[in-house]
Design an enzyme around this catalytic site. Structure first.
Site: not given
Ligand code: PDD
Length: 283
Positions: A33, A148, A181, A205
């Site tokens: 996703y 992801k 993270e 991620l």
């Molecule tokens: N999540 N690390 C993890 C585990 C994440 O799920 C996310 C983002 C990030 C930040 O990635 P980005 O800057 O590309 O959004 C880091 C999204 C927002 C979610 O699952 O809703």
């Protein structure tokens, strides 16, 4: 007000949107996703998110069900159909509908679902002023969290643990006590005006917000160090924050029982937020 979603080729009323109980996303979390923010009707960091989606698809050997160019068409249509000025687009691709069996199904078309919801930037700025609290939890995820995937039970449990202790986000630690993270964000601290964040690897991620923020700081007088940090380092930090597509830059004022700095949102968080916001307007 009702909203419109995109499901396998059709735009449907969100409350009527359906996928099969045999969908492998539902049965096995067999899919990937992306989450895109929309600010002022503009899809933030679109190319980077789409490229990461295609990388995730490749890593789990899943073909895209639609042409690469079609993603933008559908996302833009949802922004328009849902009258979104500021919002979030959620997009998932699963290995499709097939009788439950672990091995990949043959000749099954992947499923695609895209949903949209509004967010209030006023609420974001209010939350920014207050800052958030973080709880440290154990990172129980698998070894390829750079992909992801829909496999989100460990971060769901970590976030819930944080919420139940009165916090907003969990920062997860690896077996050596280093922060990997946040449950759904990347983690940052500031020690002696040096910005520190966990380096990218298969253990985190590679956040798009993280990458854009780093890029935006290139010509600013800020020293960035990509290195692992632990609870001891956190105790030395004067500021901390998270980044994600939904939280942008969000300051952290307390981690477990320790106040960060004086326990109020610091000046660098503001500088980083402005730097990030400036960068996404320019692209
Ligand atoms: N999540 N690390 C993890 C585990 C994440 O799920 C996310 C983002 C990030 C930040 O990635 P980005 O800057 O590309 O959004 C880091 C999204 C927002 C979610 O699952 O809703």
């Amino acid at each position: 007000m009702s909203s419109v979603s995109y499901v396998n080729g059709s735009y449907v009323d969100h409350s009527e949107a359906r996928v099969s109980i045999e969908d492998r996303g539902y049965q096995f979390a067999d899919g990937v996703y992306e989450v895109f923010a929309v600010i002022n009707k503009k899809i933030v960091d679109y190319d980077d998110h789409l490229n990461r989606l295609f990388r995730s698809l490749k890593e789990i050997s899943l073909d895209t069900p639609i042409a690469k160019d079609a993603y933008l068409v559908h996302i833009r249509n949802l922004v328009r159909k849902n009258y979104i000025t500021n919002g979030i687009i959620y997009l998932q691709v699963s290995r499709g509908v097939a009788s439950r069996d672990f091995k990949f199904p043959i000749n099954t078309k992947p499923s695609i679902v895209i949903t949209a919801k509004r967010i209030s930037m006023e609420n974001y700025y209010e939350k920014f002023k207050r800052g958030i609290k973080v709880k440290i939890t154990e990172d129980l995820r698998w070894k390829r969290v750079d992909i992801k995937t829909l496999n989100l039970l460990p971060p769901v449990l970590a976030k819930q643990e944080a919420i139940e202790s009165g916090c907003d986000e969990a920062w997860m630690t690896d077996a050596n006590g280093y922060i990997t993270e946040g449950s759904s964000s990347n983690a940052w601290i500031l020690i002696k005006n040096k910005l520190i964040t966990t380096p990218t690897s298969s253990s985190i991620l590679k956040g798009i917000t993280r990458t854009t923020l780093i890029r935006s700081l290139k010509n600013k007088n800020i020293q960035l160090i990509e290195k692992r940090f632990n609870k001891k380092d956190i105790k030395k930090s004067s500021e901390a924050f998270i980044t994600s597509a939904t939280q942008f830059v969000m300051p952290v004022i307390k981690i477990d029982n320790d106040k960060i700095g004086n326990g109020r949102v610091g000046k660098f968080a503001q500088i980083f937020r402005e730097s990030y916001m400036e960068a996404i307007q320019l692209k």
